[in-house]
Design a protein around this motif. Structure first.
Motif, PDB file in Angstrom:
ATOM      1  N   ARG A 164       6.363   5.826  -0.317  1.00  0.00           N
ATOM      2  CA  ARG A 164       6.329   4.853  -1.416  1.00  0.00           C
ATOM      3  C   ARG A 164       6.665   5.574  -2.715  1.00  0.00           C
ATOM      4  NH1 ARG A 164       3.681  -0.147  -0.296  1.00  0.00           N
ATOM      5  NH2 ARG A 164       2.957  -0.196   1.876  1.00  0.00           N
ATOM      6  N   GLU A 177      -2.951   3.250  -3.244  1.00  0.00           N
ATOM      7  CA  GLU A 177      -3.831   2.282  -2.575  1.00  0.00           C
ATOM      8  C   GLU A 177      -3.101   1.585  -1.434  1.00  0.00           C
ATOM      9  OE1 GLU A 177      -6.934   1.613  -2.718  1.00  0.00           O
ATOM     10  OE2 GLU A 177      -7.762   1.840  -4.724  1.00  0.00           O
ATOM     11  N   ALA A 178      -1.880   1.150  -1.700  1.00  0.00           N
ATOM     12  CA  ALA A 178      -1.125   0.425  -0.681  1.00  0.00           C
ATOM     13  C   ALA A 178      -0.794   1.324   0.510  1.00  0.00           C
ATOM     14  CB  ALA A 178       0.154  -0.146  -1.283  1.00  0.00           C
ATOM     15  N   ALA A 179      -0.417   2.585   0.242  1.00  0.00           N
ATOM     16  CA  ALA A 179      -0.085   3.511   1.319  1.00  0.00           C
ATOM     17  C   ALA A 179      -1.289   3.735   2.232  1.00  0.00           C
ATOM     18  CB  ALA A 179       0.391   4.836   0.734  1.00  0.00           C
ATOM     19  N   TRP A 180      -2.449   3.838   1.641  1.00  0.00           N
ATOM     20  CA  TRP A 180      -3.674   4.075   2.410  1.00  0.00           C
ATOM     21  C   TRP A 180      -4.078   2.833   3.196  1.00  0.00           C
ATOM     22  CZ3 TRP A 180      -9.246   3.335   0.683  1.00  0.00           C
ATOM     23  CH2 TRP A 180     -10.138   3.947   1.571  1.00  0.00           C
ATOM     24  N   GLN A 181      -4.049   1.680   2.531  1.00  0.00           N
ATOM     25  CA  GLN A 181      -4.528   0.451   3.157  1.00  0.00           C
ATOM     26  C   GLN A 181      -3.623  -0.040   4.279  1.00  0.00           C
ATOM     27  OE1 GLN A 181      -5.026  -2.232  -0.158  1.00  0.00           O
ATOM     28  NE2 GLN A 181      -6.775  -1.099  -0.987  1.00  0.00           N
ATOM     29  N   THR A 182      -2.349   0.298   4.219  1.00  0.00           N
ATOM     30  CA  THR A 182      -1.416  -0.165   5.247  1.00  0.00           C
ATOM     31  C   THR A 182      -1.131   0.893   6.313  1.00  0.00           C
ATOM     32  OG1 THR A 182       0.520   0.521   3.930  1.00  0.00           O
ATOM     33  CG2 THR A 182      -0.295  -1.738   3.619  1.00  0.00           C
ATOM     34  N   ASP A 183      -1.819   2.016   6.251  1.00  0.00           N
ATOM     35  CA  ASP A 183      -1.597   3.079   7.225  1.00  0.00           C
ATOM     36  C   ASP A 183      -2.106   2.645   8.597  1.00  0.00           C
ATOM     37  OD1 ASP A 183      -0.758   5.533   8.112  1.00  0.00           O
ATOM     38  OD2 ASP A 183      -2.604   6.568   7.537  1.00  0.00           O
ATOM     39  N   THR A 184      -1.371   3.007   9.622  1.00  0.00           N
ATOM     40  CA  THR A 184      -1.749   2.696  11.005  1.00  0.00           C
ATOM     41  C   THR A 184      -1.409   3.885  11.896  1.00  0.00           C
ATOM     42  OG1 THR A 184       0.415   1.771  11.588  1.00  0.00           O
ATOM     43  CG2 THR A 184      -1.222   0.245  10.652  1.00  0.00           C
ATOM     44  N   ARG A 187       2.351   4.012  12.423  1.00  0.00           N
ATOM     45  CA  ARG A 187       3.111   4.553  11.298  1.00  0.00           C
ATOM     46  C   ARG A 187       2.958   6.072  11.215  1.00  0.00           C
ATOM     47  NH1 ARG A 187       2.613   0.170   6.286  1.00  0.00           N
ATOM     48  NH2 ARG A 187       3.834  -1.456   7.342  1.00  0.00           N
TER      49      ARG A 187
END
Length: 219
Positions: A164, A177-184, A187
């Motif tokens: 990002r 925040e987005a990188a952490w919350q959407t991590d799977t 990915r």
């Protein structure tokens, strides 16, 4: 130096394009990473690493690292901890109650730190130097599966599927925040796979093939 060289190796596309007009044999071989770092999950969490969520920068605190950006991002994310692992090189450390300078760590120790971060950071200023920089830390972060947030460096932009980008404090904080919350797990595995194709072993094979062709009398 170019006139005397039989071949020229560049680590960034901008250098490759510039020097290709000055030499007949210019090769693009970007930086890579040491796959031994992938062994980190087998080691315990370092005692000096603060609790999650942790965003980390690994590397020299060089003049092109945007310390002010990091300070402003840290102020916007008080629940996060920010760690810098690397020598200061005489620079003023970034300041903030949730910013931690851990200092230099031996290369063999980096794996266990990287595996316990939540996001890897590349907060570089955009300068003539960084426009031609292919950060080793990019491949190290991806190699252990970390989500990455970076300023829009030309050499990093092609990895947009896994990184990002933001250039201002608000955008950078949102990206973390987005990188952490959407991590799977999926990915993380995709990042590791990309990094595997860009290890130092792969880079050496590219240079070795070019040298073999040169010695065989190639153009």
């Amino acid at each position: 130096m170019l006139r005397r060289a039989d071949a020229v190796v560049t680590t960034a596309r901008s250098l490759f394009e510039r020097l290709s007009g000055l030499h007949s044999r210019v090769v693009l071989v970007p930086n890579g990473w040491d796959k031994d770092l992938a062994r980190g999950p087998l080691l315990p969490r370092p005692a000096d690493l603060p609790p999650s969520p942790v965003a980390g920068f690994v590397g020299a605190w060089a003049p092109w690292v945007d310390g002010r950006l990091l300070e402003e991002v840290a102020a916007r994310l008080p629940r996060w901890q920010f760690v810098i692992i690397g020598p200061l090189h005489g620079r003023r450390p970034a300041r903030g109650r949730n910013i931690h300078h851990l200092g230099h760590r031996a290369h063999g120790e980096l794996g266990r730190y990287l595996h316990h971060l939540d996001v890897g950071l590349i907060p570089f200023q955009i300068t003539p130097v960084t426009r031609a920089a292919n950060p080793v830390k990019l491949w190290e972060y991806l190699g252990v599966g970390l989500p990455v947030v970076s300023t829009p460096l030309p050499e990093v932009l092609p990895l947009g599927e896994h990184v990002r980008f933001a250039s201002d404090p608000d955008g950078f904080a949102r990206a973390i925040e987005a990188a952490w919350q959407t991590d799977t797990p999926e990915r993380r595995q995709a990042r590791r796979q990309v990094a595997t194709q860009n290890s130092w072993v792969a880079r050496f094979a590219r240079i070795q093939a070019e040298l073999a062709d040169l010695l065989d009398g190639g153009p």
